[in-house]
Design an enzyme around this catalytic site. Structure first.
Site, PDB file in Angstrom:
ATOM      1  CG  ASP A  13      -0.137  -6.526   5.051  1.00 58.80           C
ATOM      2  OD1 ASP A  13       0.126  -6.203   3.885  1.00 58.80           O
ATOM      3  OD2 ASP A  13       0.410  -7.461   5.647  1.00 58.80           O
ATOM      4  CG  HIS A  41       3.032   0.460   0.929  1.00 57.62           C
ATOM      5  ND1 HIS A  41       3.839   1.507   1.287  1.00 57.62           N
ATOM      6  CD2 HIS A  41       3.044  -0.397   1.972  1.00 57.62           C
ATOM      7  CE1 HIS A  41       4.311   1.303   2.513  1.00 57.62           C
ATOM      8  NE2 HIS A  41       3.846   0.148   2.931  1.00 57.62           N
TER       9      HIS A  41
END
Length: 421
Positions: A13, A41
């Protein structure tokens, strides 16, 4: 032509989706080289978040081609859903699948759910990733190239399903029928056969034709199956080296290895997290989940654990991946902090250690912090690193000096344009 590998430098992340989008150009092939739809993503364009679980996140740039690589495990239904979303945006014909990638079946997902409920250690996303990689390692997995040969697929299912069903039976779960799974495969065959390619010749011919290749890793270094915080890891390798191993592109062809890091790391799920913030501070950064850059998982929606920047992790990540440059994301989220902490070392039993310990020992280390004054002004409109507030520049330069890698870009907001270089 050039070959660039983008790697998550922490626990995932980090903002890789935004950076892949930033780096992509008209002459680029973007290759996801490992993982499945167990992470997301995100690319924010004009305040709209586009979330990709399987398709490489550079696909929004005109004329780019996205290849789902050989090291991936792919749920065809999830992929088809993403392809349909792209079609609604007018993006068609630019998504390819390596024939050597493995297929994730519903029974993989069911095994994932059952085993995670029983063990309760890893807190997986229940997407079937681990079980699919288990079948790959057992040499019983079904690859996309197998769809070319229907009778071979049926034969492989007849070998695979008895073992799968025997495990599901132990968990008290429903079992799966070979004929139904075969029919599922034939549906996937009809829908996807035209976009399945032989990946090694495709990539080498593209390089010879002057194309640039951008490799996109999923998750971060700490989730690596061998080098990460085992067992709180994924079932593949997000390292730069694996991009070459899984694609057939030799290491000598690589021009850049870019590590993407956060100004403050997060952790999704269980595992050791030495620099984890107290909840009263973390809640300020986490937000409510309403904004694109709030700290909630793009796949599971679960809230993320948040910590102060951990330099031992970045040093470890740099040792392994050999970054030629770093990108630091989420700097703007620290704009309103009076004081910012950076972990410079770990101490164990009163002594500073110069290595990354095993997961159980990592739970015992005590972070040694250095304090930095905040800059207390917005960085959202900054587009040149030299124009950052002086305290923000000091923060960035301190990281560069400690890691020994130049920071060439800084994320100052969620939108694709909010980057300082």
């Amino acid at each position: 032509m050039s070959v660039t590998i983008v790697v998550g430098a922490q626990g995932g992340d980090e903002g890789k989706g935004k950076i892949i989008d930033f780096l992509s150009g008209d002459n680029t092939i973007i290759v996801r080289y490992q993982g499945g739809d167990n992470a997301a993503h995100t690319v924010v364009v004009d305040q709209k978040a586009h979330i990709f679980h399987l398709i490489p996140s550079g696909i929004l740039k005109p004329n780019t081609v996205a290849l789902l690589g050989s090291g991936m495990v792919i749920n065809p239904d999830s992929l088809l859903a993403e392809i349909n979303e792209l079609k609604k945006m007018g993006i068609e014909g630019r998504v390819l699948i390596s024939e050597k990638a493995h297929i994730v079946f519903p029974f993989h997902q069911q095994l994932d759910i059952c085993s995670d409920r029983k063990n309760g250690i890893i807190d997986t996303t229940h997407r079937g990733i681990g079980p699919a990689y288990m079948d790959k390692a057992a040499r019983e997995g079904i690859r996309f190239e197998d769809l070319k040969y229907p009778q071979y697929v049926k034969h492989k299912l007849e070998i695979l399903l008895p073992r799968i069903n025997s495990m599901l039976k132990l968990y008290g779960s429903n079992l799966y029928d070979c004929n139904q799974e075969f029919e599922r495969c034939m549906r996937w065959r009809k829908q996807l056969m035209e976009v399945i390619v032989e990946p090694v010749s495709y990539l080498h011919n593209s390089l010879c034709g002057g194309k640039n290749i951008l490799f996109e890793g999923q998750l971060g270094l700490l989730r690596d199956i061998d080098l990460g915080t085992y067992p709180y890891v994924t079932s593949s390798s997000p390292t730069a080296a694996y991009a070459c191993a899984a694609s057939g592109i030799p290491i000598s062809k690589v021009n850049k290895i870019i590590g993407v890091a956060r100004a403050y790391p997060i952790l999704a799920g269980n595992g050791p997290f030495p620099t984890e913030m107290s909840e009263d501070i973390a809640v300020i950064l986490r937000g409510t989940g309403e904004k694109p850059d709030d700290e909630y998982g793009g796949t599971t929606g679960r809230k993320r654990r948040i910590g102060w920047l951990d330099l031992p992790v970045l040093k470890f990540s740099t040792q392994i991946n050999g970054y030629t440059e770093l990108v630091l994301c989420k700097l703007d989220r620290l704009d309103n902090f009076n004081e910012i902490l950076v972990c410079t070392d770990y101490t164990l039993d009163g002594k500073i250690i110069d290595y990354m310990p095993d997961s159980k020992t990592l739970e015992r280390v005590i972070p040694k912090y250095e304090k930095f004054p905040g800059w207390l002004e917005s960085t959202r409109n900054v587009r040149n690193i030299k124009d950052l507030p002086i305290n923000a520049r000091k923060y960035v330069h301190f990281i560069e000096e400690k890691i020994g890698v130049p920071i060439t870009a800084v994320g100052v907001g969620p939108d694709r344009e909010e980057i300082a270089t």
